[in-house]
Design a protein around this motif. Sequence first.
Motif, short mmCIF file in Angstrom:
data_model
loop_
_atom_site.label_atom_id
_atom_site.label_comp_id
_atom_site.label_asym_id
_atom_site.label_seq_id
_atom_site.Cartn_x
_atom_site.Cartn_y
_atom_site.Cartn_z
N ILE A 165 0.90 -1.27 0.08
CA ILE A 165 -0.05 0.10 0.10
C ILE A 165 0.90 1.32 0.02
O ILE A 165 0.60 2.19 -0.61
N ALA A 166 2.00 1.15 0.79
CA ALA A 166 2.95 2.27 0.88
C ALA A 166 3.70 2.62 -0.46
O ALA A 166 3.77 3.62 -0.88
N LEU A 167 3.79 1.27 -1.12
CA LEU A 167 4.34 1.53 -2.51
C LEU A 167 3.74 1.98 -3.43
O LEU A 167 3.93 2.90 -4.27
N GLY A 168 2.33 1.91 -3.46
CA GLY A 168 1.18 2.35 -4.41
C GLY A 168 1.25 3.82 -4.21
O GLY A 168 1.39 4.60 -5.15
N PHE A 169 1.11 4.57 -2.93
CA PHE A 169 1.07 5.77 -2.75
C PHE A 169 2.61 6.55 -3.01
O PHE A 169 2.47 7.35 -3.90
N HIS A 170 3.55 5.75 -2.88
CA HIS A 170 4.95 6.26 -3.31
C HIS A 170 4.82 6.24 -4.95
O HIS A 170 5.57 7.42 -5.55
N LEU A 171 4.58 5.33 -5.42
CA LEU A 171 4.38 5.45 -7.02
C LEU A 171 3.58 6.43 -7.57
O LEU A 171 4.32 7.03 -8.53
N LEU A 172 2.60 6.60 -6.81
CA LEU A 172 1.50 7.62 -7.67
C LEU A 172 2.26 8.99 -7.44
O LEU A 172 2.23 9.82 -8.50
N HIS A 173 2.77 9.12 -6.31
CA HIS A 173 3.51 10.69 -6.36
C HIS A 173 4.71 10.53 -7.17
O HIS A 173 4.82 11.63 -7.92
N GLY A 174 5.54 9.58 -7.14
CA GLY A 174 6.82 9.63 -7.79
C GLY A 174 6.76 9.74 -9.27
O GLY A 174 7.33 10.41 -9.97
N PHE A 175 5.71 8.99 -9.92
CA PHE A 175 5.46 9.02 -11.06
C PHE A 175 5.00 10.29 -11.70
O PHE A 175 5.59 10.88 -12.74
N PHE A 176 4.09 10.92 -11.20
CA PHE A 176 3.94 12.42 -11.36
C PHE A 176 4.90 13.51 -11.23
O PHE A 176 5.12 14.20 -12.05
#
Length: 218
Positions: A165-176
């Motif tokens: 779940i933490a990875l998902g939030f991290h990916l979403l911010h990191g991608f943008f």
Amino acid sequence: MKSTTLKNKLIIAFTGLFLCFFLVIHLLGNLQLFLPEDQAREQFNWYSNALSGNILIKIISWVLYLSLIGHAVYALIITTKNNTANGKNYHYDKRNFSSAWNSRNMGILGTILLIFLIIHFKDFWYTYKFTNLPVDAAGHKDLYEVVVQSYSQLWYVILYEISFIALGFHLLHGFFSASRTLGLYHPKYVKAIKIFGWGYTLIITAGFMAIPLYIHFK
């Protein structure tokens, strides 16, 4: 100062994009765990053995390790600079009114992921590389059994689910964030970038979350 900050952000962006690519490959390999047990054991152990003995994969592995270290170190540098800029800390400003929760808590998310990576590398990578594992019928180290035994423990599954779940939030911010740093977040393409970013994040996060749950409850 601005050029240094930009350089740091570019390093984070490029290492982050490489890690995103690696996650796709890693997930595709792990999807073999959804096969029937005998077939999953045979193919997953063959796959693990093939990766460990391939010189190209070894080179990519070193790039991966350097990317992980570089991504973490430069993210820490930027976070530290931001937190001390003009003598102010983030928790004194009003960013919460204009930014997403995950963008304000990348430090927490990154810490969770760092702890997860230490556990993950120790329990799988280190165990496979440096311990005497039993072998399967084909003579390959039985990493599949290590996976099954690990995910048979509920607390371990919960730990992984929280980390993903933490990875998902991290990916979403990191991608943008990376798309902005690289100048790709153009008004003409912003909708497509958002769709791709959300789609990628949901697929990667859901895929990794499903594996421990499937093995634990099957």
